[in-house]
Design a protein around this motif. Structure first.
Motif, PDB file in Angstrom:
ATOM      1  N   MET A 149       0.844  -1.202   0.000  1.00 46.16           N
ATOM      2  CA  MET A 149       0.000   0.000   0.000  1.00 46.16           C
ATOM      3  C   MET A 149       0.880   1.253   0.000  1.00 46.16           C
ATOM      4  O   MET A 149       1.848   1.343   0.752  1.00 46.16           O
ATOM      5  CB  MET A 149      -0.902   0.018   1.238  1.00 46.16           C
ATOM      6  CG  MET A 149      -1.768   1.279   1.343  1.00 46.16           C
ATOM      7  SD  MET A 149      -2.687   1.390   2.894  1.00 46.16           S
ATOM      8  CE  MET A 149      -3.841   0.046   2.696  1.00 46.16           C
ATOM      9  N   VAL A 150       0.521   2.213  -0.843  1.00 46.57           N
ATOM     10  CA  VAL A 150       1.232   3.490  -0.886  1.00 46.57           C
ATOM     11  C   VAL A 150       0.828   4.330   0.322  1.00 46.57           C
ATOM     12  O   VAL A 150      -0.345   4.470   0.633  1.00 46.57           O
ATOM     13  CB  VAL A 150       0.901   4.257  -2.181  1.00 46.57           C
ATOM     14  CG1 VAL A 150       1.570   5.619  -2.186  1.00 46.57           C
ATOM     15  CG2 VAL A 150       1.321   3.439  -3.394  1.00 46.57           C
ATOM     16  N   ASP A 151       1.834   4.863   1.012  1.00 44.31           N
ATOM     17  CA  ASP A 151       1.615   5.727   2.172  1.00 44.31           C
ATOM     18  C   ASP A 151       2.109   7.108   1.780  1.00 44.31           C
ATOM     19  O   ASP A 151       3.313   7.312   1.596  1.00 44.31           O
ATOM     20  CB  ASP A 151       2.401   5.182   3.370  1.00 44.31           C
ATOM     21  CG  ASP A 151       1.824   5.626   4.696  1.00 44.31           C
ATOM     22  OD1 ASP A 151       1.313   6.749   4.748  1.00 44.31           O
ATOM     23  OD2 ASP A 151       1.892   4.861   5.669  1.00 44.31           O
ATOM     24  N   LEU A 152       1.197   8.067   1.635  1.00 41.21           N
ATOM     25  CA  LEU A 152       1.518   9.346   1.007  1.00 41.21           C
ATOM     26  C   LEU A 152       1.083  10.516   1.887  1.00 41.21           C
ATOM     27  O   LEU A 152      -0.029  10.528   2.407  1.00 41.21           O
ATOM     28  CB  LEU A 152       0.789   9.426  -0.349  1.00 41.21           C
ATOM     29  CG  LEU A 152       0.983  10.648  -1.233  1.00 41.21           C
ATOM     30  CD1 LEU A 152       2.431  10.749  -1.707  1.00 41.21           C
ATOM     31  CD2 LEU A 152       0.044  10.556  -2.439  1.00 41.21           C
ATOM     32  N   ALA A 204      -8.009   8.390  -3.613  1.00 37.69           N
ATOM     33  CA  ALA A 204      -6.893   7.658  -3.018  1.00 37.69           C
ATOM     34  C   ALA A 204      -6.843   6.184  -3.387  1.00 37.69           C
ATOM     35  O   ALA A 204      -5.776   5.577  -3.369  1.00 37.69           O
ATOM     36  CB  ALA A 204      -6.937   7.800  -1.502  1.00 37.69           C
ATOM     37  N   GLY A 205      -7.985   5.581  -3.688  1.00 36.82           N
ATOM     38  CA  GLY A 205      -7.989   4.145  -3.918  1.00 36.82           C
ATOM     39  C   GLY A 205      -7.528   3.417  -2.663  1.00 36.82           C
ATOM     40  O   GLY A 205      -7.998   3.698  -1.561  1.00 36.82           O
ATOM     41  N   ALA A 206      -6.555   2.516  -2.809  1.00 34.79           N
ATOM     42  CA  ALA A 206      -6.055   1.761  -1.671  1.00 34.79           C
ATOM     43  C   ALA A 206      -4.936   2.487  -0.928  1.00 34.79           C
ATOM     44  O   ALA A 206      -4.442   1.990   0.086  1.00 34.79           O
ATOM     45  CB  ALA A 206      -5.557   0.399  -2.134  1.00 34.79           C
ATOM     46  N   ALA A 207      -4.533   3.666  -1.418  1.00 33.88           N
ATOM     47  CA  ALA A 207      -3.439   4.396  -0.782  1.00 33.88           C
ATOM     48  C   ALA A 207      -3.868   4.971   0.565  1.00 33.88           C
ATOM     49  O   ALA A 207      -5.032   5.320   0.767  1.00 33.88           O
ATOM     50  CB  ALA A 207      -2.967   5.517  -1.691  1.00 33.88           C
ATOM     51  N   LYS A 208      -2.915   5.072   1.472  1.00 30.47           N
ATOM     52  CA  LYS A 208      -3.157   5.695   2.768  1.00 30.47           C
ATOM     53  C   LYS A 208      -2.615   7.112   2.721  1.00 30.47           C
ATOM     54  O   LYS A 208      -1.427   7.326   2.480  1.00 30.47           O
ATOM     55  CB  LYS A 208      -2.463   4.897   3.879  1.00 30.47           C
ATOM     56  CG  LYS A 208      -2.724   5.446   5.281  1.00 30.47           C
ATOM     57  CD  LYS A 208      -2.052   4.576   6.337  1.00 30.47           C
ATOM     58  CE  LYS A 208      -2.334   5.112   7.744  1.00 30.47           C
ATOM     59  NZ  LYS A 208      -1.666   4.269   8.784  1.00 30.47           N
ATOM     60  N   LEU A 265       0.881   8.285  -8.851  1.00 29.61           N
ATOM     61  CA  LEU A 265       1.533   7.976  -7.582  1.00 29.61           C
ATOM     62  C   LEU A 265       0.990   6.710  -6.902  1.00 29.61           C
ATOM     63  O   LEU A 265       1.722   6.014  -6.212  1.00 29.61           O
ATOM     64  CB  LEU A 265       1.398   9.151  -6.617  1.00 29.61           C
ATOM     65  CG  LEU A 265       2.275  10.365  -6.947  1.00 29.61           C
ATOM     66  CD1 LEU A 265       1.842  11.565  -6.109  1.00 29.61           C
ATOM     67  CD2 LEU A 265       3.742  10.056  -6.691  1.00 29.61           C
ATOM     68  N   THR A 266      -0.298   6.446  -7.097  1.00 25.42           N
ATOM     69  CA  THR A 266      -0.920   5.356  -6.351  1.00 25.42           C
ATOM     70  C   THR A 266      -1.455   4.237  -7.243  1.00 25.42           C
ATOM     71  O   THR A 266      -1.772   3.162  -6.742  1.00 25.42           O
ATOM     72  CB  THR A 266      -2.093   5.871  -5.512  1.00 25.42           C
ATOM     73  OG1 THR A 266      -3.176   6.265  -6.377  1.00 25.42           O
ATOM     74  CG2 THR A 266      -1.677   7.070  -4.664  1.00 25.42           C
ATOM     75  N   GLY A 267      -1.608   4.515  -8.532  1.00 24.53           N
ATOM     76  CA  GLY A 267      -2.216   3.533  -9.418  1.00 24.53           C
ATOM     77  C   GLY A 267      -3.720   3.481  -9.287  1.00 24.53           C
ATOM     78  O   GLY A 267      -4.383   2.647  -9.894  1.00 24.53           O
ATOM     79  N   ALA A 268      -4.308   4.429  -8.520  1.00 28.82           N
ATOM     80  CA  ALA A 268      -5.758   4.455  -8.340  1.00 28.82           C
ATOM     81  C   ALA A 268      -6.429   4.932  -9.598  1.00 28.82           C
ATOM     82  O   ALA A 268      -5.923   5.806 -10.301  1.00 28.82           O
ATOM     83  CB  ALA A 268      -6.128   5.379  -7.174  1.00 28.82           C
TER      84      ALA A 268
END
Length: 201
Positions: free
Chosen positions: A1-4, A21-25, A197-200
């Protein structure tokens, strides 16, 4: 998971980016005072404060404020509008940049010129200042803000037929994209940057 970590200068951006954000935090830092101070130029004290804040953070940092973008990048953050400018340069000119803060004009234009240069292309850029509309955003009149932007951009495109794409320079302007009457691409920074950045989706 991307943490941004995202650095904003308006609270309204928190919900907008959470939706992308999708799955990104995401972690949000909101500092409207930084933009207020930067309107008359970025002095050494502000430069040092922002640099120190970015450098104390761990993991990737995304600055969503166009005015502060160059400074944030020099401190190690990613500029929200860089992927959008790269996309515009790929499409080619003439590109119409619309902006609602005068402090956005120079950094946005320079960044688009950099994107063209990276591709070995000559930059063809037109600017559309909409600074009279900014008070709608600061007053919380978001719908009116976006409708007015769309009206002005649509009118400009009708008058100049050879524009290749539109760049809405500031994250706050993104909601106007769907309202603009045109067949050409209208690029907004939040969706493109978050996808990169996140692929979302």
């Amino acid at each position: 998971m991307v943490d941004l970590t995202l650095i904003h200068t308006a609270e309204v951006h928190v919900a907008s980016f959470d939706a992308l954000a999708g799955a990104a935090k995401l972690h949000h830092i909101v500092r409207p005072d930084w933009l207020e101070q930067a309107q008359d130029g970025i002095d050494d004290a502000l430069r040092q404060e922002i640099t120190a804040e970015i450098q104390r953070l761990t993991g990737p940092v995304l600055c969503t404020c166009t005015t502060l973008g160059e400074l944030a990048e020099s401190a190690g953050a990613t500029r929200l509008d860089w992927p959008m400018m790269q996309a515009a340069a790929q499409i080619g000119g003439p590109v119409l940049i619309a902006y609602c803060l005068e402090s956005t004009r120079a950094p946005s234009t320079a960044l688009l010129e950099r994107a063209f240069s990276d591709l070995g292309k000559s930059a063809e850029i037109r600017t559309l200042p909409l600074t009279g509309l900014w008070s709608h955003f600061t007053a919380g009149e978001t719908d009116l803000f976006h409708k007015q932007i769309a009206t002005w951009v649509s009118t400009s495109l009708a008058l100049v037929a050879d524009t290749s794409c539109v760049v809405l320079a500031q994250a706050s302007m993104a909601g106007a994209a769907a309202l603009i009457e045109t067949e050409i691409p209208v690029l907004t920074s939040p969706a493109i940057a978050m996808q990169n950045l996140t692929g979302a989706d």
